[in-house]
Design an enzyme around this catalytic site. Structure first.
Site, PDB file in Angstrom:
ATOM      1  N   CYS A 114       3.935  64.910  -4.952  1.00  0.00           N
ATOM      2  CA  CYS A 114       2.681  65.577  -5.356  1.00  0.00           C
ATOM      3  C   CYS A 114       1.510  65.241  -4.431  1.00  0.00           C
ATOM      4  CB  CYS A 114       2.325  65.218  -6.790  1.00  0.00           C
ATOM      5  SG  CYS A 114       3.486  65.910  -7.956  1.00  0.00           S
ATOM      6  N   HIS A 251      -5.446  66.999  -7.237  1.00  0.00           N
ATOM      7  CA  HIS A 251      -4.090  67.434  -7.582  1.00  0.00           C
ATOM      8  C   HIS A 251      -4.096  67.809  -9.053  1.00  0.00           C
ATOM      9  CE1 HIS A 251       0.089  67.681  -8.280  1.00  0.00           C
ATOM     10  NE2 HIS A 251       0.201  66.508  -8.878  1.00  0.00           N
ATOM     11  N   ASN A 281       1.527  71.918 -13.043  1.00  0.00           N
ATOM     12  CA  ASN A 281       1.585  71.015 -11.893  1.00  0.00           C
ATOM     13  C   ASN A 281       2.521  71.625 -10.848  1.00  0.00           C
ATOM     14  OD1 ASN A 281       2.092  68.974 -10.063  1.00  0.00           O
ATOM     15  ND2 ASN A 281       2.371  67.367 -11.599  1.00  0.00           N
TER      16      ASN A 281
END
Ligand code: ACO
Length: 324
Positions: A114, A251, A281
């Site tokens: 990520c 993020h 996500n």
């Protein structure tokens, strides 16, 4: 004069299929209210059957090139951040190079889960500052829907698919914080934390793709503390604080993490770009997706100071400060 990596354009791509939280209620002991309250996620996009990471990355790259007013052969290098490649090799980046019809330059992938886009952006900046490339396409692209255990309600409701891209160009500027482009970055990892976030398959271990496994509470605890710290570190390198920041583009993992980080940085939520409600996500794609969406809808304007920050499996985490 100092060489800076200036952003010339941004683009993104989201697969057509939108999956609202309610869809998980049919197969799992979960509900829309729980997912919204604990994560801020309302819906996410899932790639169609046969639609790959390089397909989505190519679409985002085309959008970014159009935004920059450039053709594929104006680009010297492609750096792709992904943990969900089409194939074990070749890289997604070379596949995108081919799909774009780009006949020159070089292309490769970086993998920091990520946090991948922050690592890729820093890496691309290094290519530009060292004179290896003048124009670089930096792409984050993921199909996390392919590594979900659909029986695990603690993970499969969190992730989505998509891609985002930026075009960077070397420009000779003043060397002060008034310059456009990448101003500072901060990268970190701690391999001791592998077990709290990983995929339980791979080429040299199981010869399977595997599924994402996560100790959510532990990741959450690390995230709020480390994200605020890395943003602070990058800003401090150039004598800036949260007060100098027009936008945090975090993020997009969980709205509670985003709020906790902004609060620790002393930045109000009115100056934070949030897309997690619509995208879920999307791992390494989440920051360039959020940047492109915010740029196209007019939230981000030229000369805004932006801090991006991300954390993911590894653990790996970091941040980049840039002036748009
Ligand atoms: N629906 C309903 N209940 C659920 C669900 C669900 N989808 N998922 C978990 N629960 C239950 C749990 O089983 C638990 O039940 P129990 O108390 O009976 O055991 C209860 O809800 C509370 O679970 P917690 O895990 O304590 O919930 P928490 O508030 O921590 O939220 C979450 C879980 C959303 C995963 C949170 O911990 C989080 O966001 N963590 C960070 C995740 C993250 O950011 N990951 C991204 C890094 S990305 C990368 O690199 C791939």
């Amino acid at each position: 004069m100092t060489t800076r990596s200036v952003i010339l354009g941004a683009g993104h791509y989201l697969p057509e299929r939108v999956v609202p939280n309610a869809e998980f209620e049919k197969s799992l002991d979960t509900d829309d209210a729980w997912i919204r309250a604990r994560t801020g996620i309302e819906r996410r996009h899932f790639a169609a059957e046969g639609e790959t990471t390089s397909d989505m990355g190519t679409a985002a790259a085309r959008d970014a090139l159009a935004d920059a007013g450039l053709a594929p052969d104006d680009i010297d290098a492609i750096v792709v951040a992904t943990s969900t490649p089409d194939l074990t090799f070749p890289s997604v980046a070379t596949m995108i190079q081919n799909k774009l019809g780009m006949t020159r330059g070089f292309a490769y992938d970086v993998q920091a889960v990520c946090a991948g886009f922050v690592f890729a952006l820093t890496n691309a900046n290094g290519l530009i500052l060292s004179g290896q490339a003048r124009r670089v396409l930096v792409i984050g692209a993921e199909t996390f829907s392919r590594i979900m255990d659909w029986e695990d309600r603690t993970t499969c409701v969190l992730f989505g698919d998509g891609a985002g891209a930026l075009v960077l160009e070397a420009q000779e500027l003043t060397g002060t914080n008034a310059d456009r482009g990448i101003l500072a970055s901060d990268l970190n990892s701690d391999g001791r934390q592998k077990d709290i976030l990983y995929v339980d398959g791979g080429v040299s271990s199981s010869q399977t793709t595997g599924f994402l496994r996560m100790q959510g509470k532990e990741v959450f605890r690390h995230a709020v503390e480390k994200l605020a710290q890395t943003a602070h570190n990058a800003l401090a390198k150039i004598g800036m604080t949260g007060d100098d920041v027009d936008w945090i583009v975090p993020h997009q993992a969980n709205l509670r993490i985003i709020k906790g980080t902004a609060s620790r940085m002393g930045v109000p939520m009115s100056r934070v770009i949030v897309t997690v409600q619509d995208h879920g996500n999307t791992s390494a794609a989440s920051i360039p997706l959020a940047l492109s969406v915010a740029w196209k809808c007019g939230h981000i304007v030229k000369n805004d100071v932006i801090v991006t920050e991300a954390i993911g499996g590894g653990l790996a985490w970091g941040s980049v400060v840039l002036r748009w």
